[in-house]
Design a protein around this motif. Structure first.
Motif, PDB file in Angstrom:
ATOM      1  N   ARG B 301       0.849  -1.195   0.000  1.00  0.00           N
ATOM      2  CA  ARG B 301       0.000   0.000   0.000  1.00  0.00           C
ATOM      3  C   ARG B 301       0.882   1.241   0.000  1.00  0.00           C
ATOM      4  O   ARG B 301       1.754   1.373   0.850  1.00  0.00           O
ATOM      5  CB  ARG B 301      -0.887   0.008   1.250  1.00  0.00           C
ATOM      6  N   SER B 302       0.689   2.139  -0.933  1.00  0.00           N
ATOM      7  CA  SER B 302       1.362   3.438  -0.888  1.00  0.00           C
ATOM      8  C   SER B 302       0.293   4.475  -0.592  1.00  0.00           C
ATOM      9  O   SER B 302      -0.864   4.132  -0.369  1.00  0.00           O
ATOM     10  CB  SER B 302       2.076   3.730  -2.210  1.00  0.00           C
ATOM     11  N   VAL B 303       0.681   5.733  -0.593  1.00  0.00           N
ATOM     12  CA  VAL B 303      -0.255   6.772  -0.187  1.00  0.00           C
ATOM     13  C   VAL B 303      -1.500   6.801  -1.071  1.00  0.00           C
ATOM     14  O   VAL B 303      -2.627   6.830  -0.588  1.00  0.00           O
ATOM     15  CB  VAL B 303       0.432   8.156  -0.224  1.00  0.00           C
ATOM     16  N   ASP B 304      -1.284   6.749  -2.385  1.00  0.00           N
ATOM     17  CA  ASP B 304      -2.432   6.963  -3.271  1.00  0.00           C
ATOM     18  C   ASP B 304      -2.944   5.683  -3.945  1.00  0.00           C
ATOM     19  O   ASP B 304      -4.067   5.666  -4.419  1.00  0.00           O
ATOM     20  CB  ASP B 304      -2.082   8.025  -4.330  1.00  0.00           C
ATOM     21  N   ARG B 305      -2.117   4.655  -3.991  1.00  0.00           N
ATOM     22  CA  ARG B 305      -2.537   3.446  -4.704  1.00  0.00           C
ATOM     23  C   ARG B 305      -2.211   2.193  -3.901  1.00  0.00           C
ATOM     24  O   ARG B 305      -1.397   2.230  -2.974  1.00  0.00           O
ATOM     25  CB  ARG B 305      -1.801   3.312  -6.052  1.00  0.00           C
ATOM     26  N   VAL B 306      -2.798   1.086  -4.332  1.00  0.00           N
ATOM     27  CA  VAL B 306      -2.408  -0.217  -3.802  1.00  0.00           C
ATOM     28  C   VAL B 306      -1.730  -0.968  -4.946  1.00  0.00           C
ATOM     29  O   VAL B 306      -2.271  -1.019  -6.061  1.00  0.00           O
ATOM     30  CB  VAL B 306      -3.644  -1.015  -3.314  1.00  0.00           C
ATOM     31  N   ARG B 307      -0.545  -1.483  -4.674  1.00  0.00           N
ATOM     32  CA  ARG B 307       0.179  -2.213  -5.704  1.00  0.00           C
ATOM     33  C   ARG B 307       0.056  -3.706  -5.392  1.00  0.00           C
ATOM     34  O   ARG B 307       0.504  -4.167  -4.343  1.00  0.00           O
ATOM     35  CB  ARG B 307       1.657  -1.789  -5.705  1.00  0.00           C
ATOM     36  N   VAL B 308      -0.593  -4.436  -6.295  1.00  0.00           N
ATOM     37  CA  VAL B 308      -0.852  -5.851  -6.072  1.00  0.00           C
ATOM     38  C   VAL B 308       0.079  -6.656  -6.973  1.00  0.00           C
ATOM     39  O   VAL B 308       0.121  -6.431  -8.187  1.00  0.00           O
ATOM     40  CB  VAL B 308      -2.331  -6.189  -6.427  1.00  0.00           C
ATOM     41  N   ARG B 309       0.856  -7.558  -6.370  1.00  0.00           N
ATOM     42  CA  ARG B 309       1.737  -8.405  -7.171  1.00  0.00           C
ATOM     43  C   ARG B 309       1.039  -9.736  -7.424  1.00  0.00           C
ATOM     44  O   ARG B 309       0.588 -10.392  -6.481  1.00  0.00           O
ATOM     45  CB  ARG B 309       3.079  -8.617  -6.457  1.00  0.00           C
ATOM     46  N   LEU B 310       0.911 -10.103  -8.699  1.00  0.00           N
ATOM     47  CA  LEU B 310       0.254 -11.354  -9.053  1.00  0.00           C
ATOM     48  C   LEU B 310       1.276 -12.474  -9.155  1.00  0.00           C
ATOM     49  O   LEU B 310       2.431 -12.239  -9.538  1.00  0.00           O
ATOM     50  CB  LEU B 310      -0.461 -11.211 -10.400  1.00  0.00           C
ATOM     51  N   ALA B 311       0.839 -13.701  -8.811  1.00  0.00           N
ATOM     52  CA  ALA B 311       1.699 -14.869  -9.007  1.00  0.00           C
ATOM     53  C   ALA B 311       1.537 -15.319 -10.465  1.00  0.00           C
ATOM     54  O   ALA B 311       0.941 -14.603 -11.277  1.00  0.00           O
ATOM     55  CB  ALA B 311       1.287 -15.974  -8.045  1.00  0.00           C
ATOM     56  N   GLY B 312       2.028 -16.506 -10.837  1.00  0.00           N
ATOM     57  CA  GLY B 312       1.944 -16.993 -12.213  1.00  0.00           C
ATOM     58  C   GLY B 312       0.525 -17.050 -12.707  1.00  0.00           C
ATOM     59  O   GLY B 312      -0.396 -16.889 -11.901  1.00  0.00           O
ATOM     60  N   PRO B 313       0.295 -17.251 -13.958  1.00  0.00           N
ATOM     61  CA  PRO B 313       1.286 -17.489 -15.009  1.00  0.00           C
ATOM     62  C   PRO B 313       1.955 -16.211 -15.495  1.00  0.00           C
ATOM     63  O   PRO B 313       2.959 -16.284 -16.206  1.00  0.00           O
ATOM     64  CB  PRO B 313       0.446 -18.103 -16.129  1.00  0.00           C
ATOM     65  N   LEU B 314       1.423 -15.044 -15.119  1.00  0.00           N
ATOM     66  CA  LEU B 314       2.002 -13.789 -15.593  1.00  0.00           C
ATOM     67  C   LEU B 314       2.345 -12.953 -14.361  1.00  0.00           C
ATOM     68  O   LEU B 314       1.497 -12.228 -13.845  1.00  0.00           O
ATOM     69  CB  LEU B 314       0.967 -13.074 -16.484  1.00  0.00           C
ATOM     70  N   PRO B 315       3.557 -13.077 -13.817  1.00  0.00           N
ATOM     71  CA  PRO B 315       3.893 -12.372 -12.574  1.00  0.00           C
ATOM     72  C   PRO B 315       4.126 -10.881 -12.827  1.00  0.00           C
ATOM     73  O   PRO B 315       5.241 -10.470 -13.140  1.00  0.00           O
ATOM     74  CB  PRO B 315       5.169 -13.066 -12.091  1.00  0.00           C
ATOM     75  N   ILE B 316       3.068 -10.108 -12.731  1.00  0.00           N
ATOM     76  CA  ILE B 316       3.190  -8.667 -12.976  1.00  0.00           C
ATOM     77  C   ILE B 316       2.634  -7.888 -11.795  1.00  0.00           C
ATOM     78  O   ILE B 316       2.019  -8.462 -10.894  1.00  0.00           O
ATOM     79  CB  ILE B 316       2.432  -8.238 -14.264  1.00  0.00           C
ATOM     80  N   ALA B 317       2.870  -6.581 -11.787  1.00  0.00           N
ATOM     81  CA  ALA B 317       2.327  -5.719 -10.739  1.00  0.00           C
ATOM     82  C   ALA B 317       1.113  -4.985 -11.292  1.00  0.00           C
ATOM     83  O   ALA B 317       1.089  -4.587 -12.456  1.00  0.00           O
ATOM     84  CB  ALA B 317       3.378  -4.727 -10.278  1.00  0.00           C
ATOM     85  N   VAL B 318       0.119  -4.828 -10.434  1.00  0.00           N
ATOM     86  CA  VAL B 318      -1.117  -4.155 -10.821  1.00  0.00           C
ATOM     87  C   VAL B 318      -1.368  -3.049  -9.823  1.00  0.00           C
ATOM     88  O   VAL B 318      -1.161  -3.241  -8.627  1.00  0.00           O
ATOM     89  CB  VAL B 318      -2.296  -5.161 -10.770  1.00  0.00           C
ATOM     90  N   GLU B 319      -1.777  -1.877 -10.312  1.00  0.00           N
ATOM     91  CA  GLU B 319      -2.085  -0.794  -9.375  1.00  0.00           C
ATOM     92  C   GLU B 319      -3.563  -0.454  -9.425  1.00  0.00           C
ATOM     93  O   GLU B 319      -4.129  -0.240 -10.499  1.00  0.00           O
ATOM     94  CB  GLU B 319      -1.253   0.451  -9.703  1.00  0.00           C
ATOM     95  N   VAL B 320      -4.192  -0.446  -8.248  1.00  0.00           N
ATOM     96  CA  VAL B 320      -5.606  -0.058  -8.172  1.00  0.00           C
ATOM     97  C   VAL B 320      -5.757   0.972  -7.070  1.00  0.00           C
ATOM     98  O   VAL B 320      -4.851   1.166  -6.256  1.00  0.00           O
ATOM     99  CB  VAL B 320      -6.514  -1.279  -7.880  1.00  0.00           C
ATOM    100  N   THR B 321      -6.921   1.633  -7.023  1.00  0.00           N
ATOM    101  CA  THR B 321      -7.143   2.616  -5.963  1.00  0.00           C
ATOM    102  C   THR B 321      -7.452   1.881  -4.662  1.00  0.00           C
ATOM    103  O   THR B 321      -7.824   0.707  -4.670  1.00  0.00           O
ATOM    104  CB  THR B 321      -8.333   3.527  -6.296  1.00  0.00           C
ATOM    105  N   HIS B 322      -7.277   2.587  -3.556  1.00  0.00           N
ATOM    106  CA  HIS B 322      -7.586   1.979  -2.256  1.00  0.00           C
ATOM    107  C   HIS B 322      -9.049   1.532  -2.207  1.00  0.00           C
ATOM    108  O   HIS B 322      -9.360   0.412  -1.803  1.00  0.00           O
ATOM    109  CB  HIS B 322      -7.311   2.971  -1.117  1.00  0.00           C
ATOM    110  N   GLY B 323      -9.927   2.446  -2.674  1.00  0.00           N
ATOM    111  CA  GLY B 323     -11.360   2.140  -2.658  1.00  0.00           C
ATOM    112  C   GLY B 323     -11.678   0.904  -3.486  1.00  0.00           C
ATOM    113  O   GLY B 323     -12.389  -0.006  -3.051  1.00  0.00           O
ATOM    114  N   GLY B 324     -11.114   0.864  -4.695  1.00  0.00           N
ATOM    115  CA  GLY B 324     -11.337  -0.266  -5.589  1.00  0.00           C
ATOM    116  C   GLY B 324     -10.873  -1.565  -4.964  1.00  0.00           C
ATOM    117  O   GLY B 324     -11.528  -2.612  -5.065  1.00  0.00           O
ATOM    118  N   PHE B 325      -9.724  -1.519  -4.275  1.00  0.00           N
ATOM    119  CA  PHE B 325      -9.164  -2.723  -3.690  1.00  0.00           C
ATOM    120  C   PHE B 325     -10.028  -3.212  -2.524  1.00  0.00           C
ATOM    121  O   PHE B 325     -10.305  -4.404  -2.392  1.00  0.00           O
ATOM    122  CB  PHE B 325      -7.723  -2.465  -3.229  1.00  0.00           C
TER     123      PHE B 325
END
Lengths: 269, 350
Positions: B301-325
């Motif tokens: 969690r950062s100030v303005d966004r939540v950064r979600v790290r996904l596991a496989g098959p595609l290990p990427i980072a996703v950013e969503v708003t706090h409210g959305g999360f």
């Protein structure tokens, strides 16, 4: 006796061996103290001959130290900062006298500056100058054997100094010479002082090269160590008193300097 | 008035091959992995190291040109250098540190100290004037190092990792200071490994990898299309390597449909912006073409966004708003559906 670290005692074997090593140094000093003829020590040391030898030793060793500072520090900088062909060889030549028997140094100096020496004979032919058996000869002998202490101490200080500080000076517009004087020298200050003290102490104690090259003339070349050696033949008490004096002078300087400038001689943490 | 450098320098394993031009008033950030040659580039521009071939110059003034055997040393170039560890003179007071350059250029002591004192005033560091450098905090030492290099009025200011040796608070202050000093007529080059610093403090960013310039452009250009894996990673984007065939990118264990592009088939670098990925608790309706299931490997969690790290098959980072999360009610380890529009995946040859 407890060890600094909490885990375990100090092994007894090491204590015994270390104590033996300590005795190697301490016993002769104690013996000197015991055997010195305390009642007559005052009159011996204030005799004209003793004062003359002491004064000569102080003057020559101080001159030697100043000369060593003047030329030894630049040499140390060259060895630490420049790259040139044969540098390892040059360093070996410049520090060889540390391990050379002093009498060999004396013979080599005679071959150089003696009346038939490679520098000595033209010097006498052109200028009528004779170096051997003069006070300058004492200084040359001391410089030859003592300067390596300064060169090595200061070279290692230049080597371990942070070079980005030097870089900073250069980017601020300082020439290499200005940087040497205003950055390198202050950075190496304590090592320069330490090296000078070691050089001075070595020069003060110089005996072998001096008596070989400079001889033994009262007032001009008979330094305190030489006078001490000579008095052994005539008066053991005098030799003991003069030795005491050399010990006191050396010890005083080492103790005065150790705390600030000679960390290895100071008390360990 | 421009700093121009086009040079080659061999440094053992790496060969520096750099072309860069920085105008007066412009700030350039150099980013790159460790050992890429960033610091060596700065040292070369300062004249602390020489080039093997090429040309370094400031306007009409040649600084280093091996072909004509012209070389100006660091003391003959109007360059200020702020070193990573500051490199202050410990044997001088702060005031005399700042006055050093003027003294070295022959200014009298009283005048040099007066000007140094003025400069410390301007940087609100006057209280430090009579302190010894060893007593300064990292932030204070940096201010002094900056004042010291500015005292000799350089044309070019080089800053090597100016924030690396600072704690969090002084970092904020130092960033503000550099931000305030922008556009003061200096050509500035700043080496950093922090993308945020590069993006916020620089007019242009130079990406350097293995001694070479792999990309140079404005922050917007870099974010829009990073040219290499490193550039994408450092910018917080998700770089993916795969093989392209038409609109389909084959990543080995899955395929993605990509947006319009002008690449030919073969090896390709694709970039997915963390904010363009949507997360769902169930299979999304409608027909986004790139949909897959994954699990949540981590949540930052950062100030303005939540950064979600996904596991496989595609290990990427996703950013969503706090409210959305919060609305999704997801936690680490939960299974999740992810989707991304084809038009949000940009590709480049390579």
């Amino acid at each position: 006796m407890t060890s600094r670290r909490a885990n375990g005692r100090t092994p007894i074997v090491i204590v015994v061996l270390g104590a033996v090593a300590c005795l190697v140094f301490a016993l002769p000093l104690v013996a000197l103290l015991v055997r010195v003829p305390w009642r007559s020590v005052g009159s011996i040391l204030t005799s004209a001959a003793a004062l003359e030898a002491l004064w000569l030793s102080i003057v020559t060793s101080v001159v030697t130290t100043l000369l060593a500072l003047g030329i030894g520090v630049p040499l140390a900088w060259l060895l630490a900062r420049t790259h040139f062909f044969g540098k390892t060889f040059v360093r070996a030549v410049c520090t060889l006298s540390m391990v050379l028997p002093p009498v060999v140094a004396g013979v080599a100096l005679l071959a150089t500056y003696g009346r038939r020496g490679i520098i000595g004979s033209p010097l006498e032919a052109v200028f009528g100058l004779r170096l051997p058996f003069t006070m300058p000869a004492v200084v040359i002998a001391q410089l030859f054997v003592a300067m390596p202490f300064l060169v090595l101490t200061v070279e290692s200080a230049f080597n371990s100094a942070d070079q980005t500080v030097e870089d900073a000076a250069r980017t601020l517009g300082a020439s290499a010479l200005y940087t040497f004087v205003h950055v390198n020298l202050p950075q190496a200050r304590s090592s320069i002082i330490a090296g000078a003290v070691l050089t001075w102490a070595r020069a003060l104690g110089e005996f072998g090269a001096t008596i070989t090259f400079a001889g033994n003339f009262p007032g001009t070349t008979r330094t305190l160590p030489i006078a001490t050696y000579l008095s052994l033949e005539s008066d053991l008490g005098e030799a003991l008193a003069m030795s005491m004096m050399l010990v006191v002078v050396s010890l005083t300087v080492l103790i005065a300097m150790r705390a600030r400038f000679l960390p290895t001689l100071g008390e360990s943490r | 008035m421009t700093l121009s450098a086009e040079f080659v320098r061999r440094l053992g394993a790496v060969t520096l091959d750099v072309t860069v031009h920085v105008d007066r008033g412009e700030t350039l950030a150099i980013v790159g992995p460790n050992g890429a040659g960033k610091t060596s580039t700065l040292r070369t521009l300062a004249g602390l190291e020489r080039i093997d071939s090429g040309l370094v110059s400031w306007s009409n003034e040649v600084w280093d040109d091996p072909s004509s055997q012209t070389f100006r040393g660091p003391d003959e170039r109007a360059v200020g250098f702020v070193f990573q560890q500051f490199a202050l003179f410990d044997h001088l007071s702060v005031l005399d540190n700042v006055a050093f350059g003027l003294r070295a250029r022959g200014v009298r002591r009283i005048e040099a100290r007066r000007r140094a004192s003025e400069l410390l005033d301007q940087l609100s560091a006057h209280a430090l004037a009579h302190r010894a450098p060893v007593t300064l905090s990292g932030g204070e030492a940096q201010k002094v190092a900056l004042a010291r290099s500015l005292a000799v009025s350089p044309h070019v200011l080089l800053l090597d990792e100016p924030f690396a040796a600072l704690d969090a608070t002084s970092r904020t202050d130092a960033r503000r200071l550099l931000q305030e000093q922008r556009g003061d007529g200096l050509a500035r080059i700043l080496v950093t490994h922090d993308a945020v610093d590069a993006l916020t403090l620089a007019d242009r960013i130079l990406v350097m990898e293995n001694g070479r310039v792999t990309q140079i452009g404005t922050p917007d250009e870099l974010v829009a299309m990073p040219r290499t894996m490193f550039a994408a990673e450092i910018l917080g984007l998700n770089p993916l390597r795969g093989r392209l065939a038409g609109q389909v990118l084959d990543l080995g264990n899955m395929t993605l449909t990509v947006g319009a592009h002008e690449c030919s088939d073969g090896a390709a670098l694709a970039v997915i912006r963390p904010r363009s990925v949507s997360l769902h608790v169930a299979q999304p309706e409608g027909s986004p073409r790139n949909v897959w299931t994954s699990s949540i490997a981590g949540v930052d969690r950062s100030v303005d966004r939540v950064r979600v790290r996904l596991a496989g098959p595609l290990p990427i980072a996703v950013e969503v708003t706090h409210g959305g999360f919060e609305a999704l009610g997801l936690r680490e380890g939960d299974t999740v559906w992810a989707s991304v529009k084809a038009s949000e995946i940009s590709v480049r040859q390579g």
